[in-house]
Design an enzyme around this catalytic site. Sequence first.
Site, PDB file in Angstrom:
ATOM      1  N   GLU A   1       0.881  -1.174   0.000  1.00 51.72           N
ATOM      2  CA  GLU A   1       0.000   0.000   0.000  1.00 51.72           C
ATOM      3  C   GLU A   1       0.914   1.217   0.000  1.00 51.72           C
ATOM      4  OE1 GLU A   1      -3.103  -0.067  -0.443  1.00 51.72           O
ATOM      5  OE2 GLU A   1      -3.371  -2.230  -0.249  1.00 51.72           O
TER       6      GLU A   1
ATOM      7  N   CYS B   1      -2.096   9.153   2.683  1.00 48.93           N
ATOM      8  CA  CYS B   1      -1.650   8.602   1.397  1.00 48.93           C
ATOM      9  C   CYS B   1      -2.641   8.887   0.275  1.00 48.93           C
ATOM     10  CB  CYS B   1      -1.396   7.104   1.515  1.00 48.93           C
ATOM     11  SG  CYS B   1      -2.832   6.160   2.061  1.00 48.93           S
TER      12      CYS B   1
END
Length: 861
Positions: A615, A649
Amino acid sequence: MNIAARALCRAYQLCFRAALPILPYTLPKELDGMGAIPETLAELGVSRALLVIDAGVRALGLTRPLEDALAEANIAFSVYEQRTPNPTIGDVEAALAVYRQADAQAIVAVGGGSAIDCAKVVGARVARPRKSVSQMKGLLRVLRRTPPLVAVPTTAGTGSEATLAAVITDAGARHKYPINDFALIPDYAVLDANLTLGLPPFLTATTGMDALTHAVEAYIGRSTNKLTRAMSEEAVRLIVENLPAAVRDGQNAQAREGMLRAATCAGVAFTRSYVGYVHGVAHALGGQYGVAHGLANAVALPKLLRVYGARCEKKLARLARVAGIAPQEAGDAEAAEAFIAWIEARNAEFGIPTEIAELRAADIPTMARHAARECNPLYPVPMLMDRFELEAVFRLLLPKPAQAAKPDIGDVVAAQRAYFDSGVTRDLSFRRDALARLRRAVLAHEGEIDAALRKDLGKSPTETYMCETGMTLAELSFVSRHMARWARPRRVHTPLAQFLASSFIVQEPKGVALILSPWNYPFMLCMEPLIGALAAGNCCVLKPSAYAPATSALIAKLVGEIFPPEYVAVVEGGRAENQALLDQRFDHIFFTGGVAVGREVMRRASEHLTPVTLELGGKSPCIVDATANLPLAARRLAFGKLLNCGQTCVAPDYVLVDRRVKDELVGLLKKEIERMAGDALQNEDYVHMISQKHFDRVCALIDPEKVAFGGRSDPETLRIEPTVLCGVTGEDAVMQEEIFGPVLPMIEVDGLDEAIRFVNARPRPLALYLFSSDRAVQRRVLRDVRFGGGCINDTIIHLATSRMGFGGVGESGMGSYHGKRSFDTFSHEKSIVNKSTLLDLPVRYMPYTRLRAKLLRLFLR
């Protein structure tokens, strides 16, 4: 605990409370010294008695007056000397043999708890000769007649043992049998301070703290009533008043007398309240290593209260106020803390150690199972403990060198592999219990989670719950509800060519997983992958980020309290620990972080052919066209950028805005940011940059000539004001890397085609956000732009659901998680064909013929 077990526990509690008023309940009648014992026995018609005596007590000559008095009164007596600190079944049977051989009619127990416990169970065996020790359970035993029992405690605390529900340890099998026999409260007690004068201070201290343990456990348990609570309160008050003086001055008869009375009150209350968890731990230590009961209780009590005291905070606070440890006006949390601190201070003053020197880590799982089996299921309030929580308590008692020594990472992984190979994690109930323990721990430590994230990032409690704690709890709830269905074998269609057969897919855990989590959401991004790993049945090593040290330490503490390290281990540290972990062979690696480190993780994983989930991140664009609802777009865009101060993110990294609405959007953005953050540099709820290095990097990306508003910063607090840049091009420094801060570049475009070309010319982003009211535009962006996931007319929220997977594509990551995707990520789908033996079609076998070839073409097309 499942619903049926909770209902059974509740029914048991109600039945027990209903029975309390009819049970025989009287304090032992106090005799005036040992000289009164022969007269009392004579009045009862007793001519033969059994003396159960501590060997050390007899060696000191303390029983000589009693023996002389019995002889003078023509009362025959036989002696059984109890030699072990914890009575064994062998001791009971040996003493019973002496009782029967002497045809005794009463029992006199002189000494510490081991002798008195042994005498009590001998009495129970006399009353119920057909029952073994291990069968002596249940309320019906209160109706049985036991021989008269006289307790003569000879140390400051063993008055509690005179009425303690005996716990017998089988020295051979190391198995504990709970003997909570209410009929065995002694009929008579000699509380003579002269018997305790001059005894060693350490013995006085440990037995006194032992009495305190009885009182506390009786008080905070559920199986109690008004009278036993009053007895506990009186015991605690007397102990606080008298124990320090009794320890300091071995000749202080007043203090010794007070301690004997306190111990008797504590013991009577405790006998009515069943065995508690501190005693479960103490009895296991006594059975395994022969640790004296009083010492084990004294060491274990503050440890357990320090970890689990919040569950019974109100009751501890009441005890503190009754004993004068805390003022009446003190709050519950303050008073409970004062009570625990008083215990710790007295232990330190008396020289009681903080650990058990004999304890070995390898023995802890077995001992915790025995302790959990023995302990009262109605204690403590309001939650139950299981063997994993008890393991955490035992680990707190490990000798400091063993506890402080940093485990070798290779040993940690090897231990987890052995634990996984044992098969225990595959059981669905085991997995469900693991998630339940994790949920209880998160709720219990919520305040500490808030404090840690405030310290690391400056997050407010509201933002912490919204983005970390609350999301973790929601994921736990969702996965716990659905994991049983996900784990079931799944039938699939069987091709005609495989007739007669059935086909199905079995989900099995991968094994030992490694989770490397980042610093920006240091709690949630560690817990959510862990939930999937545990639900799938894996063991797991967690590596929190060293850039969020307070949260890392909190995660280590929380996980260490509820899971053994061979199941879930936390490795703290920096790059050295990361490298050492990547040297190991794992069955899956889950990494959340930057692209550069992600490449290194994947490279190292390839050495062992370990599958990875990455990720990562990247520059997530936001497209705003001319049809967008601009006020709503500005509000939601500001929310997405300000959340965690842009250190997300999937935060909007830059905006591609239609030239015709750019000025209006900038004005609306300024208004929304000012409304949300106010003076951001002075706003205590505004998150700061994680470190000086990160602060300096983000500040360097701000071109003063292109600042539309914002741009200020405070190096003392590491805060950067929300900043919007206009006139930005693809060549500017702010467009060359992921910003990860509260800086939002605005790039003007002449239409959707230009926006799509701009995004597709760059690495695939983790997220994309589109603000448009035109459904044709929405469909085209979804069709023509490559990205991990995103929102239409909003930001961020696509990751806040357990019903959709979250992950990147290309350089923004590989694999996904959340909900079932997390379960699947840490599972292997094992495909199985179960072929019948009733029929075997010959088509596939040699020699090949034309007919067989035709049949194959019929089946396979």
